[in-house]
Design a protein around this motif. Structure first.
Motif, short mmCIF file in Angstrom:
data_model
loop_
_atom_site.label_atom_id
_atom_site.label_comp_id
_atom_site.label_asym_id
_atom_site.label_seq_id
_atom_site.Cartn_x
_atom_site.Cartn_y
_atom_site.Cartn_z
N VAL A 78 1.90 9.77 -5.78
CA VAL A 78 1.62 9.34 -7.15
C VAL A 78 0.49 10.17 -7.76
O VAL A 78 0.60 10.66 -8.89
N PHE A 79 -0.60 10.36 -7.01
CA PHE A 79 -1.78 11.00 -7.58
C PHE A 79 -1.77 12.53 -7.50
O PHE A 79 -2.34 13.19 -8.36
N ILE A 80 -1.12 13.10 -6.50
CA ILE A 80 -1.14 14.56 -6.34
C ILE A 80 0.17 15.18 -6.83
O ILE A 80 0.16 16.18 -7.54
N PHE A 81 1.29 14.58 -6.43
CA PHE A 81 2.58 15.16 -6.77
C PHE A 81 3.18 14.56 -8.03
O PHE A 81 4.32 14.87 -8.39
N LYS A 82 2.43 13.68 -8.70
CA LYS A 82 2.83 13.09 -9.99
C LYS A 82 4.17 12.34 -9.91
O LYS A 82 4.96 12.38 -10.84
N GLU A 83 4.41 11.64 -8.80
CA GLU A 83 5.59 10.81 -8.68
C GLU A 83 5.37 9.54 -9.50
O GLU A 83 4.23 9.14 -9.74
N PRO A 84 6.45 8.88 -9.95
CA PRO A 84 6.26 7.70 -10.81
C PRO A 84 5.65 6.52 -10.06
O PRO A 84 5.94 6.30 -8.88
N ALA A 85 4.80 5.78 -10.75
CA ALA A 85 4.18 4.57 -10.19
C ALA A 85 4.79 3.37 -10.92
O ALA A 85 4.13 2.70 -11.70
N THR A 86 6.03 3.09 -10.62
CA THR A 86 6.73 1.98 -11.27
C THR A 86 6.26 0.64 -10.71
O THR A 86 5.64 0.58 -9.65
N PHE A 87 6.59 -0.41 -11.42
CA PHE A 87 6.22 -1.76 -10.98
C PHE A 87 6.73 -2.04 -9.58
O PHE A 87 5.99 -2.54 -8.73
N TRP A 88 8.00 -1.73 -9.32
CA TRP A 88 8.59 -2.06 -8.02
C TRP A 88 7.99 -1.24 -6.90
O TRP A 88 7.82 -1.75 -5.78
N ARG A 89 7.65 0.01 -7.15
CA ARG A 89 6.99 0.81 -6.11
C ARG A 89 5.64 0.20 -5.74
O ARG A 89 5.29 0.08 -4.56
N ILE A 90 4.87 -0.18 -6.74
CA ILE A 90 3.55 -0.79 -6.50
C ILE A 90 3.71 -2.16 -5.85
O ILE A 90 2.97 -2.51 -4.92
N PHE A 91 4.70 -2.93 -6.28
CA PHE A 91 4.96 -4.24 -5.69
C PHE A 91 5.26 -4.13 -4.20
O PHE A 91 4.65 -4.81 -3.38
N PHE A 92 6.18 -3.25 -3.83
CA PHE A 92 6.54 -3.12 -2.42
C PHE A 92 5.44 -2.45 -1.61
O PHE A 92 5.27 -2.72 -0.42
N LEU A 93 4.68 -1.58 -2.24
CA LEU A 93 3.52 -0.99 -1.57
C LEU A 93 2.50 -2.08 -1.23
O LEU A 93 1.94 -2.11 -0.13
N THR A 94 2.31 -3.01 -2.15
CA THR A 94 1.39 -4.12 -1.93
C THR A 94 1.89 -5.02 -0.80
O THR A 94 1.09 -5.45 0.05
N THR A 95 3.18 -5.29 -0.77
CA THR A 95 3.70 -6.12 0.33
C THR A 95 3.58 -5.40 1.67
O THR A 95 3.34 -6.04 2.70
N LEU A 96 3.72 -4.09 1.66
CA LEU A 96 3.55 -3.31 2.89
C LEU A 96 2.11 -3.40 3.39
O LEU A 96 1.86 -3.61 4.58
N ILE A 97 1.16 -3.29 2.48
CA ILE A 97 -0.26 -3.41 2.85
C ILE A 97 -0.54 -4.79 3.43
O ILE A 97 -1.24 -4.94 4.43
N GLY A 98 0.02 -5.82 2.80
CA GLY A 98 -0.15 -7.18 3.31
C GLY A 98 0.43 -7.34 4.71
O GLY A 98 -0.15 -8.01 5.57
N SER A 99 1.57 -6.71 4.96
CA SER A 99 2.19 -6.77 6.28
C SER A 99 1.34 -6.07 7.33
O SER A 99 1.20 -6.55 8.46
N ILE A 100 0.79 -4.92 6.97
CA ILE A 100 -0.08 -4.19 7.91
C ILE A 100 -1.31 -5.03 8.25
O ILE A 100 -1.68 -5.16 9.42
N ALA A 101 -1.93 -5.62 7.24
CA ALA A 101 -3.10 -6.46 7.48
C ALA A 101 -2.71 -7.66 8.34
O ALA A 101 -3.45 -8.05 9.26
N GLY A 102 -1.56 -8.25 8.08
CA GLY A 102 -1.09 -9.38 8.88
C GLY A 102 -0.92 -9.03 10.35
O GLY A 102 -1.29 -9.80 11.23
N LEU A 103 -0.34 -7.85 10.62
CA LEU A 103 -0.19 -7.42 12.00
C LEU A 103 -1.54 -7.26 12.70
O LEU A 103 -1.68 -7.59 13.87
N LYS A 104 -2.50 -6.75 11.98
CA LYS A 104 -3.83 -6.57 12.57
C LYS A 104 -4.44 -7.92 12.91
O LYS A 104 -5.01 -8.11 13.97
#
Length: 108
Positions: A78-104
Motif C-alpha cells: 500500500v505505502f511503497i508500491f501504491k496498491e489500493p487500500a480498500t475497505f475490505w483489504r483493511i478489514f481482513f488485514l485487521t482480522t489477520l492481526i487479531g488472529s496473530i495476537a490471539g495465537l500469541k
C-alpha cells in the motif's frame, strides 16, 4: 526471547517480499542487487524462524511468522508500491492481526 526472534524473522520475511517486488521492477545490476537482498533476507528469516521453533510450537510460530509477513507485505504494498487500500483489504488485514495476537495469547 524466542518471540522477539520470531517477530524479527517476520520482518525479514517482509524484507524478502519487498526485495522480490523491487527486483521485478528493476533491470540490470539493480535487479541483481534486489535479488541478493531477497536471498539474504530469506536466509536470515528462515534461520530466525528455525531458532524460534526450538522452544515455540511449530504451528503457532509458523502462523505468526506468516501473519507478520503477510501484514507487513500488504502495508509495504500500500505505502511503497501504491496498491489500493480498500475497505475490505483493511478489514481482513485487521482480522489477520487479531488472529496473530490471539495465537500469541493462547500459546505458552
Amino acid at each position: 526471547m524466542n518471540w522477539i526472534l520470531l517477530i524479527i524473522a517476520g520482518l525479514f520475511e517482509v524484507g524478502f517480499a519487498t526485495c522480490l517486488g523491487k527486483a521485478k521492477e528493476a533491470t540490470g545490476n539493480s535487479a541483481l542487487f534486489w535479488m541478493i537482498g531477497f536471498f539474504v533476507c530469506l536466509s536470515i528469516s528462515m534461520f530466525l524462524l528455525y531458532r524460534a521453533t526450538l522452544t515455540l510450537p511449530i504451528g503457532t510460530a509458523y502462523a505468526v511468522w506468516t501473519g507478520i509477513g503477510a501484514v507487513g507485505t500488504v502495508l509495504v504494498g500500500v505505502f511503497i508500491f501504491k496498491e489500493p487500500a480498500t475497505f475490505w483489504r483493511i478489514f481482513f488485514l485487521t482480522t489477520l492481526i487479531g488472529s496473530i495476537a490471539g495465537l500469541k495469547f493462547v500459546s505458552n
